[in-house]
Design an enzyme around this catalytic site. Structure first.
Site, PDB file in Angstrom:
ATOM      1  N   CYS A 190       0.915  -1.156  -0.252  1.00 18.22           N
ATOM      2  CA  CYS A 190      -0.122  -0.012  -0.190  1.00 18.22           C
ATOM      3  C   CYS A 190       0.874   1.225  -0.100  1.00 18.22           C
ATOM      4  CB  CYS A 190      -0.840  -0.132   1.263  1.00 18.22           C
ATOM      5  SG  CYS A 190      -1.940  -1.456   1.327  1.00 18.22           S
ATOM      6  N   ARG A 217       5.090  -0.390  -6.119  1.00 14.75           N
ATOM      7  CA  ARG A 217       5.060  -0.926  -4.933  1.00 14.75           C
ATOM      8  C   ARG A 217       3.820  -2.301  -5.134  1.00 14.75           C
ATOM      9  NH1 ARG A 217       7.362   1.997  -0.751  1.00 14.75           N
ATOM     10  NH2 ARG A 217       6.058   0.551   0.650  1.00 14.75           N
ATOM     11  N   TRP A 254      -3.176  -2.700  -1.620  1.00 16.84           N
ATOM     12  CA  TRP A 254      -2.889  -4.159  -1.651  1.00 16.84           C
ATOM     13  C   TRP A 254      -3.591  -4.826  -0.766  1.00 16.84           C
ATOM     14  CZ3 TRP A 254       0.002  -8.532   0.095  1.00 16.84           C
ATOM     15  CH2 TRP A 254       0.199  -9.301  -0.809  1.00 16.84           C
ATOM     16  N   ASN A 286      -2.102   2.372   6.121  1.00 16.79           N
ATOM     17  CA  ASN A 286      -1.009   1.218   5.678  1.00 16.79           C
ATOM     18  C   ASN A 286      -0.700   0.417   7.095  1.00 16.79           C
ATOM     19  OD1 ASN A 286      -0.753   2.307   2.956  1.00 16.79           O
ATOM     20  ND2 ASN A 286       1.396   2.831   3.458  1.00 16.79           N
ATOM     21  N   GLY A 287      -0.837  -1.032   6.643  1.00 12.89           N
ATOM     22  CA  GLY A 287      -0.573  -1.603   7.947  1.00 12.89           C
ATOM     23  C   GLY A 287      -1.731  -2.500   8.355  1.00 12.89           C
ATOM     24  N   GLU A 327      19.641 -17.034  -6.138  1.00 17.08           N
ATOM     25  CA  GLU A 327      19.169 -15.591  -6.591  1.00 17.08           C
ATOM     26  C   GLU A 327      18.809 -15.729  -7.868  1.00 17.08           C
ATOM     27  OE1 GLU A 327      17.917 -13.169  -5.368  1.00 17.08           O
ATOM     28  OE2 GLU A 327      18.232 -11.692  -6.859  1.00 17.08           O
ATOM     29  N   LYS A 380      15.115 -15.023  -9.451  1.00 17.19           N
ATOM     30  CA  LYS A 380      14.703 -13.887 -10.502  1.00 17.19           C
ATOM     31  C   LYS A 380      13.892 -14.746 -11.410  1.00 17.19           C
ATOM     32  CE  LYS A 380      15.358 -10.932  -8.996  1.00 17.19           C
ATOM     33  NZ  LYS A 380      15.862 -10.809  -8.004  1.00 17.19           N
ATOM     34  N   GLU A 389      10.342 -15.490 -10.220  1.00 15.40           N
ATOM     35  CA  GLU A 389       9.271 -14.172  -9.869  1.00 15.40           C
ATOM     36  C   GLU A 389       9.083 -13.521 -11.139  1.00 15.40           C
ATOM     37  OE1 GLU A 389      10.866 -11.401  -7.100  1.00 15.40           O
ATOM     38  OE2 GLU A 389      13.058 -11.609  -8.040  1.00 15.40           O
ATOM     39  N   HIS A 412      21.635 -37.224  -4.644  1.00 14.89           N
ATOM     40  CA  HIS A 412      21.001 -37.722  -3.297  1.00 14.89           C
ATOM     41  C   HIS A 412      19.423 -37.574  -3.356  1.00 14.89           C
ATOM     42  CE1 HIS A 412      24.605 -38.005  -1.050  1.00 14.89           C
ATOM     43  NE2 HIS A 412      24.897 -36.996  -1.584  1.00 14.89           N
ATOM     44  N   LYS A 467       6.264  -4.630  -3.962  1.00 14.41           N
ATOM     45  CA  LYS A 467       7.991  -4.099  -3.428  1.00 14.41           C
ATOM     46  C   LYS A 467       7.675  -3.661  -1.989  1.00 14.41           C
ATOM     47  CE  LYS A 467      11.900  -2.751  -4.998  1.00 14.41           C
ATOM     48  NZ  LYS A 467      12.796  -3.908  -5.471  1.00 14.41           N
TER      49      LYS A 467
HETATM   50  C1  F6R Z   1      13.118 -10.666  -5.121  1.00 11.97           C
HETATM   51  C2  F6R Z   1      13.037  -9.279  -4.162  1.00 11.97           C
HETATM   52  C3  F6R Z   1      12.462  -9.811  -2.576  1.00 11.97           C
HETATM   53  C4  F6R Z   1      13.081  -8.977  -1.501  1.00 11.97           C
HETATM   54  C5  F6R Z   1      12.454  -9.169  -0.005  1.00 11.97           C
HETATM   55  C6  F6R Z   1      13.383  -8.514   0.737  1.00 11.97           C
HETATM   56  O1  F6R Z   1      13.476  -9.831  -6.261  1.00 11.97           O
HETATM   57  O2  F6R Z   1      13.044  -8.122  -4.307  1.00 11.97           O
HETATM   58  O3  F6R Z   1      12.724 -11.175  -2.472  1.00 11.97           O
HETATM   59  O4  F6R Z   1      14.432  -9.098  -1.629  1.00 11.97           O
HETATM   60  O5  F6R Z   1      11.116  -8.978  -0.582  1.00 11.97           O
HETATM   61  O6  F6R Z   1      12.998  -6.951   0.581  1.00 11.97           O
HETATM   62  P1  F6R Z   1      13.836  -6.157   1.418  1.00 11.97           P
HETATM   63  O7  F6R Z   1      15.521  -6.383   1.072  1.00 11.97           O
HETATM   64  O8  F6R Z   1      13.401  -4.899   0.909  1.00 11.97           O
HETATM   65  O9  F6R Z   1      13.755  -6.349   2.706  1.00 11.97           O
END
Ligand code: F6R
Length: 612
Positions: free
Chosen positions: A2, A27, A76, A102-103, A484, A488, A491, A507, A607
């Protein structure tokens, strides 16, 4: 997740609110709304499910809604499905109070039942509407909005950032926060609130960060801030260093692509200011040699990609410090009764600095007496402010939901801190210290070198984009980097993907390899290159198609076995993931592009995850 923006001043509020919400679209959200007050029209509320454009259309880009005081929100959904009614702002029953939030209010059901017994009826399924109704209830009782806000804050439990306007207060915007970020912006033509600085950066870079328990009253000429006892406070102002173009696409097709290309600069900004006369100087953190000597255990706590940055750093730090380092998912750490005491160093890694699980884990570590150090990208964020020390990654704003430069700068920052601590402890030789430091300084150039010739990665993405399942295999640092790379890919392209430690294949997981399965084999870690090759042979023997990522030095050898090879420049073995990750990011990007995915806003993701 949000987003909140609010304005009170000498300009029309609606266009400012819509623009602010647009800047926070990245976000993730599913509905949006604004409430604006004017002397003639009173409180006008407009909300719409779906994209912000729907709200802009509904209000004719804000021109239908007049007034110089207003609040806006992108939602959101958590409580109640995404629809027009559940969208914020929420309005109290008599229509006089509008509120964005928000929250999560944890005790909202109990309050809702109590208000319902007193005859209050509710329009939405949200926890937020309950707060709007409770506010009206207390306002009717005490006649002062500020007092009513204070009473509400004492009654509710959970996390919140609120923006509140009331018809009876035509020139005031009230804000409050607990466990959810809120920024105050001091502008020339009025004042602002925002949950994310990108929402107001076009208007002002002069901001102050609200702390938990604080309440602010904004008018066009002033911002007064109070603590929970209503004692006035002086707020320290901060200046936002980056400008508006940093948060804009600037002609690139996607923010993610722009941010991948920005990595050399972001890494340079993170590293260079902290190296002086051939030594690492971390003015920002106060760890002494004496403290370092007494560290018995190190935890790295984080979520998602930040957790994977910690997973790389674990290998690096254990090599350099010869101390045990445990990387724990923040969501697990907080409930695991962790073994933390005053000799435990806890590193919280977070790009946004607002991830709720990481925040809660950090608080748990502090409660148990551990020493905490945050690695964060957002200045003034909650995690940065609560940790004992903070080392900022200077990546600039990261807009794409999938992190790239956030992750790379976390790796760089963790390399710096690790080497710094190793130096304090004397656990690294002078030669190795110099060698790693030299390589750290040229990392940006080497990243750039690869980025100038990434077409082969684009080509391989066009060959392999229609696989249903892709495996990443590697050992040691390559395994951590593969975690990672695999995240990537899944997602943003929605392809099922897993990363395995190559030694584990036999295994159990090798049973998944069948003719045509795509395996991304990572062989950038020099000391284990031969073993990486054996694993390539092993999966090839089961019919896998192998795309290998290695270094220029090993390219030729790898080409003899793998179906396709991508090579990155060589660096110190402990830093190699900083280069190896770049083709994995680009591979994910181009695969997603081929599949027509919404790269910057992947489905179901947001985000900065500020709920549990
Ligand atoms: C993946 C991604 C998420 C963040 C995770 C932690 O591409 O961006 O997995 O890494 O949500 O976010 P932060 O670093 O903001 O705590």
């Amino acid at each position: 997740m949000c987003g909140i923006v609010g304005f009170v001043g000498r300009e029309e509020a609606a266009p400012i609110l819509l623009e602010g919400l647009r800047q926070m679209e990245y976000r993730g959200y599913d509905s949006a709304g604004i409430a604006v007050r004017s002397p003639e029209k009173g409180l006008q509320v407009k909300k719409s499910k779906g994209r912000l454009q729907a709200l802009a259309d509904l209000t004719h880009n804000g021109t239908d809604v007049s007034g110089c005081l207003g609040i806006g929100h992108t939602r959101w959904a958590t409580h109640g499905e995404p629809n027009d009614i559940n969208a914020h702002p929420h309005v109290s029953e008599n229509g006089a109070i509008a509120l964005v939030h928000n929250g999560i209010i944890e005790n909202y059901l109990e309050i809702k039942e109590q208000l319902a017994r007193q005859g209050v009826s509710f329009a939405s399924d949200t926890d937020t509407e309950v707060v709007a109704q409770l506010l009206e209830f207390h306002y009717n009782e005490c006649g002062s909005m500020l007092e009513a806000v204070g009473r509400v804050l004492r009654r509710i439990e959970g996390s919140y950032a609120f923006g509140i306007i009331c018809s009876d207060y035509p020139n005031a915007l009230i804000a409050a926060r607990k466990d959810s970020p809120l920024i105050l912006g001091y502008g020339e033509n009025g004042n602002f609130i925002a949950s994310d600085v990108t929402a107001i950066i076009k208007h002002t870079r002069d901001v102050a960060y609200m702390n938990d328990g604080e309440i602010a009253v904004l008018t066009e000429n002033s911002i007064d801030v109070f603590d929970s006892e209503m004692t006035p406070l002086e707020k320290e102002h901060s200046f936002i260093e980056w400008d508006v173009t940093a948060a804009e696409k600037c002609g690139y097709p996607h923010f993610m692509f722009k941010e991948i290309l920005e990595q050399p600069e972001a890494v340079r900004k993170t590293i260079s200011p902290r190296i002086r006369d051939g030594r690492i100087v971390l003015d920002d953190i106060s760890l002494t040699a004496e403290y370092a000597e007494n560290i018995s255990h190190i935890y790295m706590i984080a979520c998602g990609s930040a957790f994977y940055a910690g997973s790389v750093a674990k290998y690096v730090w254990e090599q350099l410090l010869r101390r045990p380092v445990e990387v724990v998912l923040a969501s697990e750490f907080r409930y695991s009764d962790p073994l933390v005491d005053e000799n435990t160093l806890v590193i919280a890694i977070s790009q946004s600095g607002e991830t709720l699980d990481t925040m809660a884990a950090l608080r748990e570590a502090k409660r148990l007496g551990g020493r905490t150090l945050a690695v964060c990208n957002v200045v003034g964020s909650s995690i940065a402010r609560e940790a004992d020390d903070v080392l900022y990654t200077w990546a600039g704003p990261e807009i794409a939901v999938a992190t790239s430069k956030g992750y790379s700068t976390q790796l760089a920052a963790l390399d710096l801190i690790g080497l710094y601590l190793a130096d304090l402890l004397g656990s690294v030789s002078r030669e190795e210290y110099d060698e790693i430091l030299t390589e750290l300084q040229v990392l940006p150039e080497k990243m750039q070198q690869y980025l100038e010739h990434y077409e082969e990665t684009q080509y391989y993405a066009s060959l392999y984009f229609n696989h249903d399942s892709i495996f990443f295999i590697g050992r040691n640092l390559d395994f951590a980097m593969g975690l990672e790379g695999s995240l990537k890919l899944k997602e943003i392209s929605y392809i099922h993907s897993e990363a395995y430690a190559s030694g584990e294949l036999k295994h159990g997981t090798i049973s998944l390899i069948e003719p045509g399965t795509l395996v991304v084999a990572l062989g950038t870690h020099g000391p284990l290159f031969d073993k990486a090759m054996s694993n390539v042979v092993e999966v090839k023997a089961r019919g896998a198609t192998v795309l290998a990522v290695t270094t220029e030095g090993f390219r030729e050898k790898m080409e003899k076995t793998a179906d396709a090879v991508i090579a990155v420049p060589e660096t110190h073995r402990l830093l190699q993931p900083s280069l190896g990750i770049v083709p994995l990011q680009l591979f994910a990007y181009y695969v997603a592009l081929q599949r027509g995915c919404d790269i910057d806003k992947p489905r179901n993701l947001a985000k900065s995850v500020t709920v549990e």
